[in-house]
Design a protein around this motif. Structure first.
Motif, PDB file in Angstrom:
ATOM      1  N   GLY A   5       0.806  -1.214   0.000  1.00  0.00           N
ATOM      2  CA  GLY A   5       0.000   0.000   0.000  1.00  0.00           C
ATOM      3  C   GLY A   5       0.838   1.263   0.000  1.00  0.00           C
ATOM      4  N   ASP A   6       0.209   2.377   0.332  1.00  0.00           N
ATOM      5  CA  ASP A   6       0.856   3.679   0.231  1.00  0.00           C
ATOM      6  C   ASP A   6       2.100   3.776   1.111  1.00  0.00           C
ATOM      7  OD1 ASP A   6      -1.076   4.442  -1.546  1.00  0.00           O
ATOM      8  OD2 ASP A   6      -2.257   5.593  -0.083  1.00  0.00           O
ATOM      9  N   GLU A   7       2.022   3.242   2.321  1.00  0.00           N
ATOM     10  CA  GLU A   7       3.182   3.332   3.210  1.00  0.00           C
ATOM     11  C   GLU A   7       4.361   2.541   2.665  1.00  0.00           C
ATOM     12  OE1 GLU A   7       2.367   2.424   7.243  1.00  0.00           O
ATOM     13  OE2 GLU A   7       0.858   3.996   7.492  1.00  0.00           O
ATOM     14  N   ALA A  54       4.891   1.817  -0.504  1.00  0.00           N
ATOM     15  CA  ALA A  54       5.390   2.506  -1.700  1.00  0.00           C
ATOM     16  C   ALA A  54       6.236   3.710  -1.322  1.00  0.00           C
ATOM     17  CB  ALA A  54       4.213   2.944  -2.567  1.00  0.00           C
ATOM     18  N   ALA A  55       5.808   4.446  -0.309  1.00  0.00           N
ATOM     19  CA  ALA A  55       6.582   5.603   0.143  1.00  0.00           C
ATOM     20  C   ALA A  55       7.930   5.172   0.704  1.00  0.00           C
ATOM     21  CB  ALA A  55       5.793   6.378   1.198  1.00  0.00           C
ATOM     22  N   ASP A  89      10.220   4.325  -2.207  1.00  0.00           N
ATOM     23  CA  ASP A  89      10.715   5.542  -2.861  1.00  0.00           C
ATOM     24  C   ASP A  89      11.815   6.213  -2.028  1.00  0.00           C
ATOM     25  OD1 ASP A  89       8.958   5.201  -4.962  1.00  0.00           O
ATOM     26  OD2 ASP A  89       7.463   6.624  -4.193  1.00  0.00           O
TER      27      ASP A  89
END
Length: 409
Positions: free
Chosen positions: A344-346, A348-349, A352
């Motif tokens: 999820g977003d966490e 993916a962050a 990155d």
């Protein structure tokens, strides 16, 4: 000199500690409650001595005055199942592994040398952890890619070491010096493989000060290095106190032959291991947790030696080892990156942030050369140069330390 295949940074992987683990869904793992560890000068207090098979987390606090590390060892007390290094006084680090049923030992190593303190039995009960879930095939593919890389690197290391030793034993020091950093790069990318096999890494890669501290015979790359870069009359050993020439004389022809032949034999032992069923079974059991921990372990290799210029004390080729460790760490991360993003977003962050950390570190390293063309001698770096590299390592280490927990979520 035979032609060597140069491996781009994105084609390099490395093995972390030989984690006896598998890949499981979070619901199949052991309790997420972390075990706490307090490391002091004389003790290694773990909040429990048993757990259920699956994902285990150890929150390690350094309550002593020296930088420390924590180990989970296999039942023979030698093989490393998981480790977390470079824990500064007052700081905390987390070790996450996926443990199979069996008997283990916990251990802390204040000062990061010697036999360690507080060795204690640790038992894991329950069922064997198996690969499961829709992405099990993709996880196994990552493991297989990693296995192929390790075999390839050791396959290149063995003949390169033989060529290097031939030059050293024959007294062709100029050729041996030119080969030293390039040969070591193969080893530095997969160093934790040997570190997990008891005394193999000490025989191949211990510095003089480490061998003395642990009462071991000093052999391997760095013993040969001191012959190739004869220390100046006013030079000190890596302990910063002992004159380099104290109790020291250049090796005789017979001694060179003994040191060279020992290095070849030790590398052959490593080659035989990575081509054995035991190695493949270990990798299959590790799953992506082992690869993720490998990325962390290799960056720790940089933080605990290379950045201080203490690894290649005589040759000053520390930046070559530094770069090889970073290459290995980056590729190990690349094999599990998609599993982090899938959370999820966490996730993916986090991926990155780690990407950016590697990019910044590579850019800084490129100021000083490359593995292909060579790096400047480490002593040419200023204090500001070293501080910049240290800051970049720390900036990458923080998100990277969260990687294993994320890919196992």
């Amino acid at each position: 000199m035979t032609a060597r295949r140069l491996i781009p940074a994105l084609a390099v992987a490395a093995l972390g500690a030989l984690v006896l683990s598998g890949c499981v869904a979070k619901s199949d793992a052991a309790s997420s409650d972390a075990l706490t560890v307090s490391s002091t000068a004389s003790g290694c207090e773990v909040s429990g001595d048993a757990a259920t098979s699956g994902t285990l987390t150890f929150d390690v606090s350094n309550d002593g005055d020296e930088v420390t590390e924590f180990y989970l060892l296999a039942d023979d007390g030698l093989r490393i199942v998981g480790e977390v290094e470079n824990i500064a006084p007052g700081a905390s680090r987390t070790l996450t592994v996926v443990a199979q049923p069996g008997d283990y030992f916990t251990l802390c190593k204040p000062g990061m040398i010697g036999d360690g303190v507080g060795r204690a039995a640790f038992a894991v009960s329950g069922d064997a952890v198996e690969l499961s879930g829709e992405d099990a095939e993709q996880k196994q593919q990552a493991v297989d890619l990693y296995a192929a890389f390790v075999k390839d690197q050791v396959g290149q290391l063995a003949p390169a070491v033989s060529e290097f030793v031939a030059a050293y034993e024959s007294g062709d020091d100029e050729t041996a010096r030119a080969q030293f950093a390039l040969v070591r790069a193969y080893y530095e990318r997969i160093e934790p493989v040997a570190e997990a096999l008891g005394d193999l890494d000490p025989r191949i890669d211990y510095r003089e000060v480490d061998a003395i501290a642990e009462g071991l015979d000093w052999t391997g790359f760095h013993r040969i290095e001191k012959d190739l870069w004869v220390p100046a009359a006013d030079a000190l050993n890596a302990d910063g106190e002992t004159p380099a020439w104290q109790d020291w004389a250049p090796s005789t022809e017979a001694e060179r032959a003994a040191f060279g032949d020992q290095l070849i034999a030790d590398v052959q032992e490593l080659y035989d291991y990575v081509h054995s069923d035991d190695f493949q079974e270990s990798l299959d059991a590790q799953g992506i947790a082992g690869i993720s921990n490998g990325a962390i372990a290799l960056l720790d290799e940089v933080a605990t030696g290379k950045i201080q210029g203490e690894e290649d004390w005589w040759s000053g080729t520390d930046l070559s080892d530094f770069a090889a460790n970073v290459e290995g760490s980056k590729m190990a991360f690349s094999l599990v990156r998609d599993f982090a993003v899938a959370q999820g977003d966490e996730g993916a962050a986090l991926a990155d942030e780690i990407d950016a950390g590697y990019a910044d570190l590579e850019t800084a390293l490129a100021q000083y050369g490359s593995l292909e063309s060579g790096f400047v001698v480490y002593t040419e770096l200023t204090d500001d140069d070293k501080r910049e590299l240290t800051d970049l390592i720390n900036a990458l280490a923080e998100p990277l330390a969260q990687l294993t927990n994320t890919v196992l979520a």
